[in-house]
Scaffold this active site. Sequence first.
Site: not given
Lengths: 452, 452
Positions: B180, B330
Site C-alpha cells: 500500500e 486486526a
Amino acid sequence: MGDKALNPSRRHRVVIVGGGFGGVRAAKALKRLPVDVTLIDRNNHHLFQPLLYQVATGVLSPGQIAPALRTLFRGQDNVRVLMGEVERFDLERRVVHAVAQHEMEIEYDTLIVAAGATHSYFGNDDWAPDAPGMKTLDDANRVRSRILWAFELAEQAQTQEERDALLTFVVVGAGPTGVELAGQIAILARRVLKKEHRAIDTRAARVVLLDAAPSVLPPFPEKLRDHAEHDLRKLGVDVELGAMAVDIDEDGIDVRPTEGGETRRIPARTVLWAAGVQASPLATMLAEESGTTTDRAGRLLVRHDLTLPVHPEVFAIGDMVSRPGVPGVAQAAIQEGKYVAKVISARINQYPEPPTFAYKDKGTMATIGRTRAVAKVRGVKLTGQLAYYIWAFVHVAYLVGWGNRFEAVARWMWTIVARNRRERLISPTSLLTEQQVAEEIEASRERSRVTV
Amino acid sequence: MGDKALNPSRRHRVVIVGGGFGGVRAAKALKRLPVDVTLIDRNNHHLFQPLLYQVATGVLSPGQIAPALRTLFRGQDNVRVLMGEVERFDLERRVVHAVAQHEMEIEYDTLIVAAGATHSYFGNDDWAPDAPGMKTLDDANRVRSRILWAFELAEQAQTQEERDALLTFVVVGAGPTGVELAGQIAILARRVLKKEHRAIDTRAARVVLLDAAPSVLPPFPEKLRDHAEHDLRKLGVDVELGAMAVDIDEDGIDVRPTEGGETRRIPARTVLWAAGVQASPLATMLAEESGTTTDRAGRLLVRHDLTLPVHPEVFAIGDMVSRPGVPGVAQAAIQEGKYVAKVISARINQYPEPPTFAYKDKGTMATIGRTRAVAKVRGVKLTGQLAYYIWAFVHVAYLVGWGNRFEAVARWMWTIVARNRRERLISPTSLLTEQQVAEEIEASRERSRVTV
C-alpha cells in the site's frame, strides 16, 4: 531600478522570502506579469495562523490549516517554490543566500522579504521550555500534547496539591490568540472531557488568562473588550489583568501587579505563551545591510512604499516591518503583498507607481469559546452568535483552497454537534521542547555535513 | 481462579494492557459485566493501524485514524483509561507496575495483555535511523516528512546522480503495508506532485518494492498475488522479489538475491521499512514470569484458551502472541478480545467456559494505488475497483466512532476527485529519528525525576 531589471532580453526575477499571508498574496498578484517568481520558505506549507489555536486544542488537523505551498501555486507556472532557510542577503550583488541540503545563491532583480515574526519572551528565553509559544504547527502540536498530557497526569495524581497544579492552565497574553486559546481550554475541561475522566472532575480545572494590560483584546473598541471579558468569565476563565509574569518554571508562574505590589505564585504545570512579538531575525539583517534601523521588537523601518532606503528594489512587508498605525494582522500583510505587486507591475510596464501604501481596516474579530465572538466590521460592533457566524464566514472565505474550506466547515459543524474533538493526540515527539528539537536538528545537520 | 476473584463483596477487577484492536474490543465486550476495567496504554489513543500508510502519504490526518481512548469509553462507566508505560508484572501478587509521572501499582483479578508488536530489523537495529518503520503515528509522520522532504531536496539537487538518489524510494517488505505504501508513493510522484514541481519531473521517481519472498502479499492466494503484482507494475512500481536487504545507510541499500549471487547497490535517499515483526518486550517479560517461552519473533506461547500456563487469570492476545494458523491481523486480535471477554463472563457467572479459541478467517484485503484492491472475502477472490469498494466499505465500517467515518469518507472522495493530498506537512520535529526522540524523552524524564 538597475538596467538589468528592465533588460527585455530575459524575464525580471522576483524573489520572495516567506510563504505567509504577505508572501503568498504578492506571488499570486504577480501571476499575469512577465516575471519569474521564486518563493523561499523554511517550511513546505503556508500557515493559516489565525486558526492555529484550533489545532492546539484538537479541533482541526494541521493539514486543514496548512496547505502545501506547491499546491497553492500548482496552476501558476511563473512561481517556483524553494524550501530552505535564508541565511543572509547580499543587497549589492542582489543575491539571497539560502541553505537546505546545499548552500544556494538565488539572484533577484526585485526582492520581497515577508519573513514574519515569532513570539518574544521579553528577554526571558529561559521560560521557553516551560511556556511554549504559538507560532508554528510544531508549537501547536506541542501545546495540544501538553494540555492533554496534564489532564492524563491529573487522573493519576497522588495528592490534591499535585492535582490542582496539573489542572491549572495559565495563558499569558490576552490578545486574540490568548483569548481564543483560554476559551477553548475552558470548553475542553467543562464540556469535552467531563464524561471521559473517572478520577478527576475536569470541570474543576482552572484556566487563567493573564495580561499586563488593563483589558483583554487591547486593539478592540472598549465595548467589545468588555463583552469579550464577560463572555470569557461566563466560560469560567479567570481573567487577571494588570498582572505581569515575573518568573516561569515547570511548577508554575510568579505574577506581580503592573502597578507594583507583591509577587504571587500560581502553581500550574501548564503555562502557555501568547504574548510578545519579535520580528524575524532577517529584519535586523536587512537593517544592517541597508543602513536603516529596527524598533524594540526587532521590526524593520521601511519607506512609505515599503522599500528599503537606497534599495528601491527591496521590499519588506508583514509582521517583520514596523508600520505605525498598521496592526500585525493577516489583513495588513495581504494588502501589502498586493500593493508591492502593483508597484512591480508599474515599474515593469513603466506606468507611474501607485501612491504610498495605505492600510484599510476591514475589521477585527476574535472568537470566545464555542459559538461566540466579538467583531468590528467596517465600524460596526458585533457580539455573540451573530459575530461568531460572521467570523466563521470570513475565515472560511479566506481559507485557501476549496477542499480545505469544505472540510473545515464539516469539522466545525461536527465539533459543535458532537461536542468532541477529533485531533486529540499526545505524541511523544511533540512533548519535546522547541529547544530539544532544535538541538537535535542541528546535530543531524552537522552529521550530514561531515559525511557528505 | 482465586477466592478474591469470586468474592462478591467487591467487583472483579480486570486490567487490560494495550489499547489496540484486541484490548479495546475486550474492554467493550465487558460492558455489561459487573467488573471494573482498567485499560492501560502508553498512548492516549487507539490506532487504526491498517490505515497508517494513508497518514504516511498525506491522505488522512493522524486524528482521523486515532480516536482518543477516553472517547471510545466515554459512555462505558466501568472502564477507566490510564496512560502510562507498563514496566513489569508481578503475577504472584497480581499487580501491574506502570509509570507515567509516578510509579503505579495496579492490582487485578484478571489480566489481559494485548501489547501488540513493533517492526524488527532482524538484528540490524543500526538500520533504524535510515529506514524508519511504520507502527506508530510518530512513525507515519516521520515517513511522510521523509518522502516529501526528498522531493523538495530533489528540486534543488546539483547533480543528476544526487537527483536520482533523492527520487528513489525503496520500500522493504511486500506485505499489505509495504504494498500500500509503495502504491501511494507511486501515485504521489506520478499524479499528485507532477504539476507542482518545476526543476524535476516527479514522474521519473523510482519506487522499488523489495521482498525476500518470491511474491508480494504472501498470505494471499496465488491469483490475487499475481494480480496485485500486476497492478503495482502498472502504477510504475519496480517489484523486486527474492531479494534481501544486506545493508542500509543514508545513501542507499545493498541488496542480494535470496538464492545467492552478487550484492547490488541501489542508491536511494529514502528507504522505508515495512518488514519484520517483533512482539512487544512485554511478551518476553510474561514468559519469564510464567515459565513459558517465546518464538523467534518474541511472541508468547499461550494455552488454547489464550491463558498462561499456571496462570489461568492471565490472558495474552493479539500480535504479541504466537498462534499457529492465526495471522497477525486486526481481525484476529478482535476475535480474541471478544473470546476472552466471554471466558471472563463465564467464570463470573459460573457458566461453563467457552471451548478453545478458534479463528474465523473473514477475509483479507489490500489496496493498490488509488482505486484498486485485491480481496479474499469468505473464500471469494476479488480484484480491481470492486475489491476497492469492498475494502473501503469494510474499513469505514470498522473505523471507530461515527464522526471519524463520515470525515474519512469525505476525505477519500475529495482525494480521489481532486487528486491531491491535504496532509502534506514536513515538520522539523518529525524529521528527527526515533532514536533521537527516545533519547531526548529519556533525558527529560531523568531531569524531571531529579527535580521532583
